[in-house]
Write a protein that holds these residues in place. Structure first.
Motif, PDB file in Angstrom:
ATOM      1  N   VAL A 251      31.479  36.148  31.128  1.00  0.00           N
ATOM      2  CA  VAL A 251      30.742  37.154  31.901  1.00  0.00           C
ATOM      3  C   VAL A 251      31.369  37.441  33.267  1.00  0.00           C
ATOM      4  O   VAL A 251      30.891  38.290  34.000  1.00  0.00           O
ATOM      5  N   MET A 252      32.457  36.718  33.608  1.00  0.00           N
ATOM      6  CA  MET A 252      33.033  36.921  34.947  1.00  0.00           C
ATOM      7  C   MET A 252      33.935  38.156  34.985  1.00  0.00           C
ATOM      8  O   MET A 252      34.385  38.661  33.958  1.00  0.00           O
ATOM      9  N   THR A 253      34.142  38.643  36.182  1.00  0.00           N
ATOM     10  CA  THR A 253      35.127  39.696  36.395  1.00  0.00           C
ATOM     11  C   THR A 253      36.460  38.996  36.631  1.00  0.00           C
ATOM     12  O   THR A 253      36.575  38.152  37.522  1.00  0.00           O
ATOM     13  N   GLN A 279      34.304  45.303  44.029  1.00  0.00           N
ATOM     14  CA  GLN A 279      33.194  44.780  44.837  1.00  0.00           C
ATOM     15  C   GLN A 279      33.593  43.553  45.659  1.00  0.00           C
ATOM     16  O   GLN A 279      32.859  43.121  46.525  1.00  0.00           O
ATOM     17  N   PHE A 280      34.766  42.988  45.345  1.00  0.00           N
ATOM     18  CA  PHE A 280      35.198  41.795  46.082  1.00  0.00           C
ATOM     19  C   PHE A 280      36.704  41.607  45.982  1.00  0.00           C
ATOM     20  O   PHE A 280      37.352  42.180  45.111  1.00  0.00           O
ATOM     21  N   PHE A 281      37.223  40.813  46.894  1.00  0.00           N
ATOM     22  CA  PHE A 281      38.664  40.589  46.979  1.00  0.00           C
ATOM     23  C   PHE A 281      38.936  39.110  47.187  1.00  0.00           C
ATOM     24  O   PHE A 281      38.171  38.435  47.874  1.00  0.00           O
ATOM     25  N   LEU A 282      40.006  38.612  46.591  1.00  0.00           N
ATOM     26  CA  LEU A 282      40.434  37.253  46.878  1.00  0.00           C
ATOM     27  C   LEU A 282      41.435  37.332  48.020  1.00  0.00           C
ATOM     28  O   LEU A 282      42.370  38.130  47.987  1.00  0.00           O
ATOM     29  N   VAL A 283      41.202  36.525  49.028  1.00  0.00           N
ATOM     30  CA  VAL A 283      42.078  36.537  50.191  1.00  0.00           C
ATOM     31  C   VAL A 283      43.144  35.455  49.990  1.00  0.00           C
ATOM     32  O   VAL A 283      42.808  34.290  49.760  1.00  0.00           O
ATOM     33  N   VAL A 284      44.409  35.872  50.024  1.00  0.00           N
ATOM     34  CA  VAL A 284      45.481  34.905  49.747  1.00  0.00           C
ATOM     35  C   VAL A 284      46.350  34.676  50.960  1.00  0.00           C
ATOM     36  O   VAL A 284      46.487  35.527  51.847  1.00  0.00           O
ATOM     37  N   GLU A 285      46.916  33.474  50.920  1.00  0.00           N
ATOM     38  CA  GLU A 285      47.824  33.051  51.962  1.00  0.00           C
ATOM     39  C   GLU A 285      49.017  32.496  51.233  1.00  0.00           C
ATOM     40  O   GLU A 285      48.920  31.385  50.686  1.00  0.00           O
ATOM     41  N   GLY A 286      50.106  33.268  51.134  1.00  0.00           N
ATOM     42  CA  GLY A 286      51.214  32.822  50.297  1.00  0.00           C
ATOM     43  C   GLY A 286      50.763  32.742  48.852  1.00  0.00           C
ATOM     44  O   GLY A 286      50.287  33.717  48.287  1.00  0.00           O
ATOM     45  N   GLU A 287      50.801  31.519  48.304  1.00  0.00           N
ATOM     46  CA  GLU A 287      50.463  31.351  46.894  1.00  0.00           C
ATOM     47  C   GLU A 287      48.994  31.014  46.664  1.00  0.00           C
ATOM     48  O   GLU A 287      48.457  31.226  45.598  1.00  0.00           O
ATOM     49  N   VAL A 353      40.765  29.802  41.758  1.00  0.00           N
ATOM     50  CA  VAL A 353      39.737  30.777  41.414  1.00  0.00           C
ATOM     51  C   VAL A 353      40.296  31.734  40.375  1.00  0.00           C
ATOM     52  O   VAL A 353      41.330  32.357  40.607  1.00  0.00           O
ATOM     53  N   ILE A 354      39.639  31.819  39.220  1.00  0.00           N
ATOM     54  CA  ILE A 354      40.165  32.711  38.179  1.00  0.00           C
ATOM     55  C   ILE A 354      39.294  33.943  37.978  1.00  0.00           C
ATOM     56  O   ILE A 354      39.664  34.871  37.278  1.00  0.00           O
ATOM     57  N   GLY A 355      38.111  33.943  38.584  1.00  0.00           N
ATOM     58  CA  GLY A 355      37.251  35.113  38.443  1.00  0.00           C
ATOM     59  C   GLY A 355      36.004  34.969  39.288  1.00  0.00           C
ATOM     60  O   GLY A 355      35.811  33.954  39.957  1.00  0.00           O
ATOM     61  N   VAL A 356      35.164  35.978  39.246  1.00  0.00           N
ATOM     62  CA  VAL A 356      33.926  35.973  40.015  1.00  0.00           C
ATOM     63  C   VAL A 356      32.815  36.509  39.122  1.00  0.00           C
ATOM     64  O   VAL A 356      33.009  37.474  38.392  1.00  0.00           O
ATOM     65  N   VAL A 357      31.657  35.819  39.150  1.00  0.00           N
ATOM     66  CA  VAL A 357      30.494  36.338  38.436  1.00  0.00           C
ATOM     67  C   VAL A 357      29.612  37.051  39.460  1.00  0.00           C
ATOM     68  O   VAL A 357      29.236  36.464  40.463  1.00  0.00           O
TER      69      VAL A 357
END
Ligand code: ZN
Length: 374
Positions: A251-253, A279-287, A353-357
């Motif tokens: 069910v995750m995005t 609706q959302f973003f993962l904030v990354v720092e390098g890898e 983190v592989i997804g967001v519900v």
């Protein structure tokens, strides 16, 4: 359920008081101390004795409700259904059992355990009343009232209106006979609504009889309460049934868009949100992932700060993120979101983190499944 305070644990189950409990506690104490006890004893005791006994009776009444809920809980736990908490509120108690029974017999035992406990308590208090009535008037009147109220508790709960205990017993029997959980739930809900209508109709009739007017209001109140409880429980049962067998992973995005942490909010909106409308973003720092930023969070930042606030400052850092495993039950994920008032929860596997519900998309997912099954 709304505002409540946690008192501690009973047999490992968190025990809570809802604020409305205090109102009903005061109400019962006043009725007993001011009206009921003086009447049955012809006003022969001191005021202090009436109030002391009134408070004690109220406490024992709520202890009786706790015993009722603990009985449901004990059967639930033995049947492999964890109990999240027991809350006492205006109308009595509720044990929050996080899973629905998977077998009709389990549900039958679980539903009937509470009323049986109340009947046993009524018998116990009646016994003490019977023994003490010759020599201790205080104990006798106290136990008589508690016997009566526990008996009423058992009778009221056995009304076959789902989601009351009696309605659950009824549903489990229909479930046992038909072998179909959803059909049983539908029939029990219809019966529950039928009982609610009877209460409302009875209430309206009583309103026309001058001496019964007050009881009429009670009946109306109970009728509306039963009706809305039946409807809410039905919706929930449908939702739970639709999500059965699905996991967080289903069910995750997946693959939320990645953004660097030094981007400003305005840049994020212009360059990333408008083209993707994610609706959302993962904030990354390098890898590695530094955190999660949701649109909801961005809406809380005043517009004139969009140029000076970076994504890294606004995000929820990864160590504060609420996380579930990909294999967790979709149902449990939804329940956790409801309990902790979360709108989204991260799904992490293998340390990343592989997804967001997202709550809304989860509900929409369940609703479209229902559509498929019709
Ligand atoms: Zn019950």
């Amino acid at each position: 359920m709304g505002r409540s305070i946690q008192l501690g644990k009973l047999f490992g189950i968190p025990f809570k008081l809802h604020y409305s409990w205090f109102l009903i506690f005061i109400f019962i104490t006043v009725i007993l101390s001011y009206a009921y006890y003086p009447e049955v004893t012809n006003g022969s005791w001191s005021t202090a004795a009436y109030w002391g006994l009134g408070v004690l009776t109220s406490l024992l009444f709520f202890a009786s409700v706790v015993v009722h809920e603990l009985s449901h809980s004990a059967v639930a736990i033995r049947g492999g259904m964890p109990v999240k908490s027991i809350t006492l509120f205006f109308f009595g108690g509720v044990a929050q059992i996080t899973k629905e029974a998977t077998k009709p017999t389990t549900e039958l035992k679980m539903a009937i355990a509470g009323p049986l406990a109340s009947i046993a308590l009524a018998g116990l208090y009646y016994g003490i009343f019977w023994i003490s009535s010759g020599f201790n008037e205080y104990l006798a009147v106290l136990c008589w009232w508690l016997a009566l109220i526990n008996g009423m508790l058992a009778v009221f709960n056995m009304i076959p209106g789902f989601p009351l205990d009696g309605g659950r017993v009824f549903r489990s029997i229909v479930w046992l006979v038909t072998g179909n959980y959803m059909r049983a739930t539908r029939i029990a809900t219809m019966a529950g609504r039928g009982v609610a209508y009877l209460f409302i109709l009875g209430g309206i009739v009583l309103l026309f009889l001058p001496e019964w007017r007050f009881n009429g209001l009670w009946f109306l109140f109970l009728g509306f309460l039963l009706y809305s409880a039946a409807t809410t429980s039905y919706r929930q049962a449908v939702l739970l049934d639709a999500l059965r067998g699905f996991t967080a992973q289903d069910v995750m995005t997946r693959d939320p868009p990645l953004v660097p942490r030094n981007l400003t909010i305005r840049e994020l909106i212009q360059r990333r949100f408008l083209p993707t409308s994610s609706q959302f973003f993962l904030v990354v720092e390098g890898e590695s992932v530094g955190g999660l930023l949701t649109l909801r969070r961005i809406k809380g930042i005043p517009r004139d700060e969009w140029d000076i606030t970076t994504v890294g400052q606004a995000m929820t850092p990864v160590e504060k993120l609420k996380v579930v495993r990909p294999s967790d039950d979709a149902l449990e994920v939804l329940q956790r979101m409801d309990e902790e008032s979360l709108n989204e929860i991260a799904v992490a596997g293998g340390g990343r983190v592989i997804g967001v519900v997202v709550r809304e998309s989860l509900i929409r997912f369940a609703q479209s499944l229902q559509g498929l099954r019709r």
